[in-house]
Design a protein around this motif. Sequence first.
Motif, PDB file in Angstrom:
ATOM      1  N   SER A  97       0.819  -1.202   0.000  1.00 44.16           N
ATOM      2  CA  SER A  97       0.000   0.000   0.000  1.00 44.16           C
ATOM      3  C   SER A  97       0.858   1.259   0.000  1.00 44.16           C
ATOM      4  N   ARG A  98       0.222   2.351  -0.369  1.00 40.12           N
ATOM      5  CA  ARG A  98       0.852   3.674  -0.326  1.00 40.12           C
ATOM      6  C   ARG A  98       0.139   4.470   0.745  1.00 40.12           C
ATOM      7  N   VAL A  99       0.898   4.946   1.733  1.00 44.22           N
ATOM      8  CA  VAL A  99       0.304   5.590   2.906  1.00 44.22           C
ATOM      9  C   VAL A  99       1.041   6.892   3.196  1.00 44.22           C
ATOM     10  N   SER A 100       0.303   7.893   3.645  1.00 40.16           N
ATOM     11  CA  SER A 100       0.900   9.161   4.061  1.00 40.16           C
ATOM     12  C   SER A 100       0.215   9.638   5.334  1.00 40.16           C
TER      13      SER A 100
ATOM     14  N   SER B 238       9.688  -0.872   3.055  1.00 41.91           N
ATOM     15  CA  SER B 238       8.993   0.080   2.194  1.00 41.91           C
ATOM     16  C   SER B 238       9.885   1.282   1.874  1.00 41.91           C
ATOM     17  N   ALA B 239       9.614   1.930   0.741  1.00 41.86           N
ATOM     18  CA  ALA B 239      10.260   3.195   0.404  1.00 41.86           C
ATOM     19  C   ALA B 239       9.609   4.287   1.239  1.00 41.86           C
ATOM     20  N   ILE B 240      10.424   5.031   2.002  1.00 38.98           N
ATOM     21  CA  ILE B 240       9.912   6.024   2.937  1.00 38.98           C
ATOM     22  C   ILE B 240      10.510   7.387   2.611  1.00 38.98           C
ATOM     23  N   ARG B 241       9.692   8.437   2.724  1.00 36.01           N
ATOM     24  CA  ARG B 241      10.155   9.804   2.560  1.00 36.01           C
ATOM     25  C   ARG B 241       9.574  10.676   3.662  1.00 36.01           C
ATOM     26  N   LEU B 242      10.341  11.670   4.073  1.00 37.44           N
ATOM     27  CA  LEU B 242       9.829  12.733   4.933  1.00 37.44           C
ATOM     28  C   LEU B 242       9.785  14.007   4.110  1.00 37.44           C
ATOM     29  N   GLU B 243       8.686  14.720   4.173  1.00 37.89           N
ATOM     30  CA  GLU B 243       8.509  15.951   3.412  1.00 37.89           C
ATOM     31  C   GLU B 243       8.242  17.110   4.367  1.00 37.89           C
TER      32      GLU B 243
ATOM     33  N   THR C 103       5.275  15.608   6.605  1.00 39.69           N
ATOM     34  CA  THR C 103       4.467  14.535   6.036  1.00 39.69           C
ATOM     35  C   THR C 103       5.328  13.300   5.851  1.00 39.69           C
ATOM     36  N   VAL C 104       4.837  12.180   6.340  1.00 39.90           N
ATOM     37  CA  VAL C 104       5.515  10.893   6.185  1.00 39.90           C
ATOM     38  C   VAL C 104       4.842  10.141   5.045  1.00 39.90           C
ATOM     39  N   HIS C 105       5.624   9.760   4.048  1.00 37.23           N
ATOM     40  CA  HIS C 105       5.128   8.965   2.932  1.00 37.23           C
ATOM     41  C   HIS C 105       5.809   7.601   2.956  1.00 37.23           C
ATOM     42  N   ALA C 106       5.068   6.561   2.661  1.00 32.58           N
ATOM     43  CA  ALA C 106       5.657   5.220   2.543  1.00 32.58           C
ATOM     44  C   ALA C 106       4.873   4.417   1.524  1.00 32.58           C
ATOM     45  N   GLU C 107       5.596   3.589   0.788  1.00 38.19           N
ATOM     46  CA  GLU C 107       4.941   2.669  -0.127  1.00 38.19           C
ATOM     47  C   GLU C 107       5.684   1.342  -0.097  1.00 38.19           C
TER      48      GLU C 107
ATOM     49  N   PRO D  85       5.256  -3.139   1.355  1.00 35.34           N
ATOM     50  CA  PRO D  85       4.503  -4.143   2.118  1.00 35.34           C
ATOM     51  C   PRO D  85       4.260  -3.777   3.576  1.00 35.34           C
ATOM     52  N   ASP D  86       5.139  -2.928   4.153  1.00 33.14           N
ATOM     53  CA  ASP D  86       4.947  -2.546   5.560  1.00 33.14           C
ATOM     54  C   ASP D  86       4.755  -1.034   5.685  1.00 33.14           C
ATOM     55  N   ALA D  87       4.125  -0.445   4.675  1.00 37.02           N
ATOM     56  CA  ALA D  87       3.952   1.005   4.661  1.00 37.02           C
ATOM     57  C   ALA D  87       3.119   1.509   5.829  1.00 37.02           C
ATOM     58  N   ASP D  88       2.056   0.806   6.164  1.00 35.74           N
ATOM     59  CA  ASP D  88       1.201   1.242   7.276  1.00 35.74           C
ATOM     60  C   ASP D  88       1.982   1.318   8.576  1.00 35.74           C
ATOM     61  N   ALA D  89       2.744   0.269   8.857  1.00 35.85           N
ATOM     62  CA  ALA D  89       3.523   0.238  10.097  1.00 35.85           C
ATOM     63  C   ALA D  89       4.604   1.303  10.085  1.00 35.85           C
ATOM     64  N   ALA D  90       5.222   1.531   8.932  1.00 34.51           N
ATOM     65  CA  ALA D  90       6.281   2.536   8.832  1.00 34.51           C
ATOM     66  C   ALA D  90       5.752   3.925   9.137  1.00 34.51           C
ATOM     67  N   VAL D  91       4.642   4.268   8.505  1.00 35.17           N
ATOM     68  CA  VAL D  91       4.070   5.593   8.712  1.00 35.17           C
ATOM     69  C   VAL D  91       3.596   5.760  10.154  1.00 35.17           C
TER      70      VAL D  91
END
Length: 229
Positions: free
Chosen positions: A146-149, A175-180, A206-210, A212-218
């Motif tokens: 999933s893609r989560v922010s 997951s690929a993670i970014r901070l904005e 803003t925390v972005h992640a996409e 398999p573990d995007a939800d947990a990362a965000v």
Amino acid sequence: MNQSPGIVLVSHSAQLAAGLRELLAQIATDRVPVALAGGTADGGLGTSYDRIAEAITEADGGAGVIILPDLGSSVLTALTVLEDHPRPDVLLVDAPFVEGAVAAAVTAASGADLATVAEAARQARGIAKLEAPEAGPQPTSGAEGSRVSAQVTLPATLHARPAGRLAQEAAKFTSAIRLEYGAKTVNPTGVLTVMSLGATAGGTVTVHAEGPDADAAVETLAAILAEVE
């Protein structure tokens, strides 16, 4: 293991090493052992084999030690000490003296192991001071998961300690993670990269992640940001 990896600061100047340790104490924690090998035995400028060897012993609490030298001959002297007393848990790290020490101390204070602390110091070499930080890995629409922010309003300025926690936790996810923040976007797996955002109290990160573990990362990173004090 509860003990933090230790840090040895090897400098031609005793005053320079002492000043850097004072800085680390302010932005990291006194839980991280920081030992000094600055100057010569007679108080002059230079490096000392004996002081480096003694500092390694002083900084060693059982979790290993990284050595951060300032200039050329300090590297050579530290190498000689390690050649005479080889240990797999004592690492001479090629990193900027100040920025590398800050990254190492903050990462060690967050509970990281020796290899992670050493890598944090090395990564400090690539952090620009004036240019906008490079964007981190960009999630692609084809990534699995999933893609989560999530947006977080900072209760305080994003300083070194929470930056260290963010970097350590971000590295645990696939997951690929970014901070904005504003016009800046960074990969949060490096403590100095996170600090380079310059995020201040009342600002929105803003925390972005996409992946398999995007939800947990965000969820994890947003919680750290919400607790900044």
